[in-house]
Design a protein around this motif. Structure first.
Motif, PDB file in Angstrom:
ATOM      1  N   TYR A  18     -45.730  -0.944 -40.143  1.00  0.00           N
ATOM      2  CA  TYR A  18     -44.846  -1.772 -39.314  1.00  0.00           C
ATOM      3  C   TYR A  18     -43.470  -1.930 -39.951  1.00  0.00           C
ATOM      4  O   TYR A  18     -42.452  -1.896 -39.262  1.00  0.00           O
ATOM      5  CB  TYR A  18     -45.454  -3.171 -39.108  1.00  0.00           C
ATOM      6  N   THR A  43     -36.811  -7.742 -28.640  1.00  0.00           N
ATOM      7  CA  THR A  43     -36.753  -7.549 -30.093  1.00  0.00           C
ATOM      8  C   THR A  43     -37.800  -6.515 -30.506  1.00  0.00           C
ATOM      9  O   THR A  43     -38.707  -6.181 -29.735  1.00  0.00           O
ATOM     10  CB  THR A  43     -37.067  -8.863 -30.843  1.00  0.00           C
ATOM     11  N   ARG A  44     -37.685  -6.077 -31.717  1.00  0.00           N
ATOM     12  CA  ARG A  44     -38.694  -5.179 -32.286  1.00  0.00           C
ATOM     13  C   ARG A  44     -40.047  -5.886 -32.320  1.00  0.00           C
ATOM     14  O   ARG A  44     -41.089  -5.284 -32.032  1.00  0.00           O
ATOM     15  CB  ARG A  44     -38.251  -4.757 -33.684  1.00  0.00           C
ATOM     16  N   GLN A  45     -40.053  -7.177 -32.642  1.00  0.00           N
ATOM     17  CA  GLN A  45     -41.306  -7.933 -32.686  1.00  0.00           C
ATOM     18  C   GLN A  45     -41.961  -8.016 -31.306  1.00  0.00           C
ATOM     19  O   GLN A  45     -43.181  -7.958 -31.198  1.00  0.00           O
ATOM     20  CB  GLN A  45     -41.078  -9.343 -33.252  1.00  0.00           C
ATOM     21  N   PHE A  48     -43.822  -4.916 -31.066  1.00  0.00           N
ATOM     22  CA  PHE A  48     -45.016  -4.975 -31.913  1.00  0.00           C
ATOM     23  C   PHE A  48     -46.121  -5.803 -31.269  1.00  0.00           C
ATOM     24  O   PHE A  48     -47.303  -5.502 -31.424  1.00  0.00           O
ATOM     25  CB  PHE A  48     -44.683  -5.563 -33.277  1.00  0.00           C
ATOM     26  N   ASP A  49     -45.736  -6.843 -30.534  1.00  0.00           N
ATOM     27  CA  ASP A  49     -46.723  -7.730 -29.932  1.00  0.00           C
ATOM     28  C   ASP A  49     -47.474  -7.103 -28.760  1.00  0.00           C
ATOM     29  O   ASP A  49     -48.481  -7.662 -28.316  1.00  0.00           O
ATOM     30  CB  ASP A  49     -46.067  -9.043 -29.490  1.00  0.00           C
ATOM     31  N   GLN A 104     -48.250  -8.282 -39.717  1.00  0.00           N
ATOM     32  CA  GLN A 104     -46.990  -7.852 -39.108  1.00  0.00           C
ATOM     33  C   GLN A 104     -46.869  -8.171 -37.615  1.00  0.00           C
ATOM     34  O   GLN A 104     -45.757  -8.223 -37.086  1.00  0.00           O
ATOM     35  CB  GLN A 104     -46.806  -6.344 -39.314  1.00  0.00           C
ATOM     36  N   ALA A 105     -47.991  -8.337 -36.956  1.00  0.00           N
ATOM     37  CA  ALA A 105     -47.981  -8.611 -35.507  1.00  0.00           C
ATOM     38  C   ALA A 105     -49.123  -9.576 -35.170  1.00  0.00           C
ATOM     39  O   ALA A 105     -50.061  -9.223 -34.462  1.00  0.00           O
ATOM     40  CB  ALA A 105     -48.104  -7.311 -34.722  1.00  0.00           C
TER      41      ALA A 105
END
Length: 191
Positions: A18, A43-45, A48-49, A104-105
């Motif tokens: 990640y 967002t990048r997150q 990731f989610d 990370q997620a």
């Protein structure tokens, strides 16, 4: 485009983790601009989610497609395991995506485990209702589901993914899993 971004992120996370799955790396892989990326994810997150839950659904669909509806008991459990291993063979980065998600997620990790554990508990309850599994209380099935998923994830990580070593053959893994499951679930417990 959203699907392509998710697929690219999954592969990059699986290959690099990640932390190294930057927006720049993902958009380069997909062949789009960062502006296009941000039309689909804030967002990048946010990306990731959704990666792990997306692949959880694909994994569950794959397993369902590859396990005959009339299969029961130990045979059904082994067919589920074989289908899971087939899915991971086709998606070798999946183990790392799952392995690192708890840190990370965490939103994705929680969604994955809610969906997968609850589905497994329902499957175990159906096996209990059919009399295939005896001697367990309903409140014990969640712990059993979590243990079985942990075993599957370990096999995926160690035996099939790029993260682990290729140790035992797939046949040996399945033989050991079958012996364990037969004794743990499908033999009546002493009363």
């Amino acid at each position: 485009m959203r699907r392509r971004i998710i697929e690219s992120a999954a592969r990059i996370i699986g290959d690099r983790g990640y932390a190294e799955a930057s927006v720049a790396r993902i958009v380069e892989d997909v062949g789009i601009s960062q502006g296009t990326f941000y039309r689909y994810f804030e967002t990048r997150q946010d990306l990731f989610d959704v990666v792990l839950p997306t692949y959880a659904e694909r994994m569950l669909e794959f397993i369902q497609e590859h396990v005959p509806k009339d299969s029961t008991g130990l045979d059904r459990e082994m067919q589920r395991m074989q289908a899971f291993l087939d899915f991971v063979s086709d998606h070798p980065w999946f183990a790392r995506v799952l392995d690192e998600a708890s840190v990370q997620a965490p939103v994705a990790n929680a969604a994955y485990f809610d969906r997968v554990v609850n589905g497994y508990v329902r499957a175990l309850n159906r096996a209990v209702d059919r009399g295939e599994i005896e001697g367990y209380e309903p409140d014990e099935l969640e712990g059993i589901a979590i243990a079985l998923l942990a075993a599957r994830n370990y096999y995926a990580k160690v035996y099939l993914s790029s993260m682990g070593r290729v140790g035992e053959s797939r046949a040996a893994v399945l033989k050991g899993y079958r012996a364990f499951i037969a004794r743990a679930l499908f033999l009546p417990l002493p009363r």
